[in-house]
Design a protein around this motif. Structure first.
Motif, PDB file in Angstrom:
ATOM      1  N   ASP A   1      -3.111   5.091  -1.185  1.00 10.96           N
ATOM      2  CA  ASP A   1      -4.020   4.004  -0.831  1.00 10.96           C
ATOM      3  C   ASP A   1      -4.585   4.205   0.572  1.00 10.96           C
TER       4      ASP A   1
ATOM      5  N   SER B   1       0.826  -1.204   0.000  1.00  8.11           N
ATOM      6  CA  SER B   1       0.000   0.000   0.000  1.00  8.11           C
ATOM      7  C   SER B   1       0.863   1.258   0.000  1.00  8.11           C
TER       8      SER B   1
ATOM      9  N   TYR C   1       1.502  -0.809   4.473  1.00  7.13           N
ATOM     10  CA  TYR C   1       1.841   0.550   4.046  1.00  7.13           C
ATOM     11  C   TYR C   1       3.332   0.727   4.251  1.00  7.13           C
TER      12      TYR C   1
END
Length: 297
Positions: free
Chosen positions: A175, A171, A278
């Protein structure tokens, strides 16, 4: 070849040390929080040279397997860069399998977590090689059981890296921005409760990404034995967060995308397969003043 488990025991690995198809990676990286708040990170190569599991090769996450030109350290590099360097360690051929271990999460902290190993395993899977596992408890558990170590340097034949990038595992900042407020996505902050609440400032700004829930990455293993808790215990925190709902996506983050991969691995172990990390995490997020943060009193 049958797919190996996400996490393997020390006995499981010990029984397979002589398997010609195994590739053992020492992913030791050292992290220590500094007086200024942010942390110092350095390679575990010297520690590897002193002692490692027999057959293991050293995988330098910091210097060889992260983007050398990125603004922030420990950023996922280009596929070409990563696969070139990981294939030199013998990773990539479909008839082999890999086991990754480390020496723990933080210097001077009793947190039991194999997050450096999970970071490397996640990167390997992201590039498309699936048959990789993490050693439960890492080298500390291995040595506590009087299993053998050596200082003999090993090498594996260079591999031809196969597979394709698994995009949903990764991500970006964009996102995460889009995920805020989306009821179909659970955002998990993997850091300690004080950092999550904003009472401790490690990054450019204190606090957490709005709407994210806190599941501390260090809560999954016994700090004394380094062994994982059973699945029933592991489920408790994630169930509270709503992260085990098979109809939802989960995005995990932390400071630099390391601890987040350990939470992601445990979620996968519990059957939640729609998990993304992430990569930039709070290091990137807090350095952008336009992005929101929340604090708790």
């Amino acid at each position: 070849m049958n797919k190996i488990p996400l996490i393997v025991s020390t006995d499981w690995l010990y029984e397979r040390l002589d398997d010609p198809n195994i590739r053992i990676l020492d992913a030791t990286t050292f992290l220590r929080h500094s007086e200024t708040g942010y942390y110092d990170v350095w390679s575990g190569k010297v520690a590897y040279d002193e002692a490692h599991i027999p057959g293991a090769v050293f995988a330098d996450i910091l210097n060889d397997l992260s983007d050398p030109e990125a603004k922030y350290s420990l950023t996922v590099p280009s596929r070409e860069y990563f696969t070139h360097n990981i294939s030199k360690l013998g990773i990539g051929d479909p008839d082999t399998y890999a086991v990754v271990y480390d020496r723990g999460a933080e210097v001077g902290n009793s947190i039991a977590s194999s997050d450096w190993a999970s970071r490397l395993a996640w990167q390997i899977r992201y590039e498309g090689f699936e048959n990789v596992a993490i050693l439960e408890g890492g080298l500390p558990k291995w040595q506590s059981e009087n299993k053998p170590v050596t200082n003999e340097v090993n090498t594996y034949p260079q591999a031809e890296f196969t597979g394709e990038r698994d995009g949903p595992l990764f991500s970006t900042k964009e996102d995460v921005k889009q995920a805020i407020g989306d009821d179909n996505i659970v955002i998990i902050n993997s850091l300690d409760p004080e950092t999550y609440k904003g009472s401790k400032k490690t990054y450019a700004r204190a606090g957490h990404i709005p709407g994210s829930v806190n599941v501390f990455f260090g809560s999954h293993s016994d700090p004394e034995t380094k062994a994982l808790f059973d699945d029933e215990e592991l489920r408790k925190n994630f169930e509270k967060a709503g992260a085990l709902d098979p109809d939802k996506k989960v995005i995990t983050y932390c400071g630099s995308g390391i601890a987040a991969t350990w939470n992601g691995t445990i979620l996968n172990k519990l059957g939640q397969n729609n998990v993304s990390v992430y990569d930039g995490s709070l290091t990137e997020w807090t350095n952008d003043p336009t992005l929101p943060l929340e604090k708790e009193e």
